[in-house]
Scaffold this motif. Sequence first.
Motif, PDB file in Angstrom:
ATOM      1  N   UNK A 124     -11.078   8.005   5.892  1.00 14.01           N
ATOM      2  CA  UNK A 124     -10.870   7.998   6.270  1.00 14.01           C
ATOM      3  C   UNK A 124      -9.582   6.754   5.258  1.00 14.01           C
ATOM      4  N   UNK A 125      -9.442   6.289   4.492  1.00 11.95           N
ATOM      5  CA  UNK A 125      -8.802   5.497   3.630  1.00 11.95           C
ATOM      6  C   UNK A 125      -7.425   5.057   4.087  1.00 11.95           C
ATOM      7  N   UNK A 126      -6.791   4.572   3.602  1.00  6.40           N
ATOM      8  CA  UNK A 126      -5.009   4.553   4.451  1.00  6.40           C
ATOM      9  C   UNK A 126      -4.605   5.063   3.380  1.00  6.40           C
ATOM     10  N   UNK A 127      -4.650   4.778   2.265  1.00  4.29           N
ATOM     11  CA  UNK A 127      -3.587   4.190   0.744  1.00  4.29           C
ATOM     12  C   UNK A 127      -4.089   5.566  -0.426  1.00  4.29           C
ATOM     13  N   UNK A 128      -3.355   5.513  -1.209  1.00  2.00           N
ATOM     14  CA  UNK A 128      -2.963   6.283  -2.584  1.00  2.00           C
ATOM     15  C   UNK A 128      -2.444   5.657  -3.293  1.00  2.00           C
ATOM     16  N   UNK A 129      -3.723   5.790  -4.489  1.00  2.00           N
ATOM     17  CA  UNK A 129      -3.922   5.026  -6.133  1.00  2.00           C
ATOM     18  C   UNK A 129      -3.574   5.862  -7.141  1.00  2.00           C
ATOM     19  N   UNK A 130      -2.161   5.718  -7.471  1.00  2.00           N
ATOM     20  CA  UNK A 130      -1.452   6.655  -8.891  1.00  2.00           C
ATOM     21  C   UNK A 130      -2.337   5.763 -10.148  1.00  2.00           C
TER      22      UNK A 130
ATOM     23  N   UNK B 255       0.772  -1.515  -0.228  1.00  2.00           N
ATOM     24  CA  UNK B 255      -0.347  -0.201  -0.240  1.00  2.00           C
ATOM     25  C   UNK B 255       1.085   1.297  -0.256  1.00  2.00           C
ATOM     26  N   UNK B 256       0.567   2.188  -0.850  1.00  2.00           N
ATOM     27  CA  UNK B 256       1.253   3.457  -0.532  1.00  2.00           C
ATOM     28  C   UNK B 256       0.352   4.508   0.106  1.00  2.00           C
ATOM     29  N   UNK B 257       1.363   5.045   0.835  1.00  2.00           N
ATOM     30  CA  UNK B 257       0.541   5.966   1.929  1.00  2.00           C
ATOM     31  C   UNK B 257       0.352   7.081   1.220  1.00  2.00           C
ATOM     32  N   UNK B 258      -0.434   8.025   1.375  1.00  2.00           N
ATOM     33  CA  UNK B 258      -1.316   9.312   1.131  1.00  2.00           C
ATOM     34  C   UNK B 258       0.042   9.703   1.334  1.00  2.00           C
TER      35      UNK B 258
END
Length: 81
Positions: free
Chosen positions: A16-22, A1-4
């Motif tokens: 409240x999501x934890x990840x970042x999706x490029x 998972x990529x952090x925000x």
Amino acid sequence: MLPKPSVCVGCPLYGDGRGFVPDELRDRAAVLITGQNPGAEEEEQGRPFVGKTGEVMMAKYMRDAGLTRDEVSLSNALRCR
């Protein structure tokens, strides 16, 4: 998972999501598919369209169009959920 990214903290859509999706952009792709936002599976893997929406898209719409995932660019309007 990529952090925000830290610059996202002040965004009113931070959620409240934890990840970042490029985006997954392909050179010379003739098609760009853009979704609204990533889901939990996309957030976990850090890739767009790998959850239920992606399954339907790959199994039906892209197959019917004669395209594969490697031939298109994938994006979401929002990069997190």
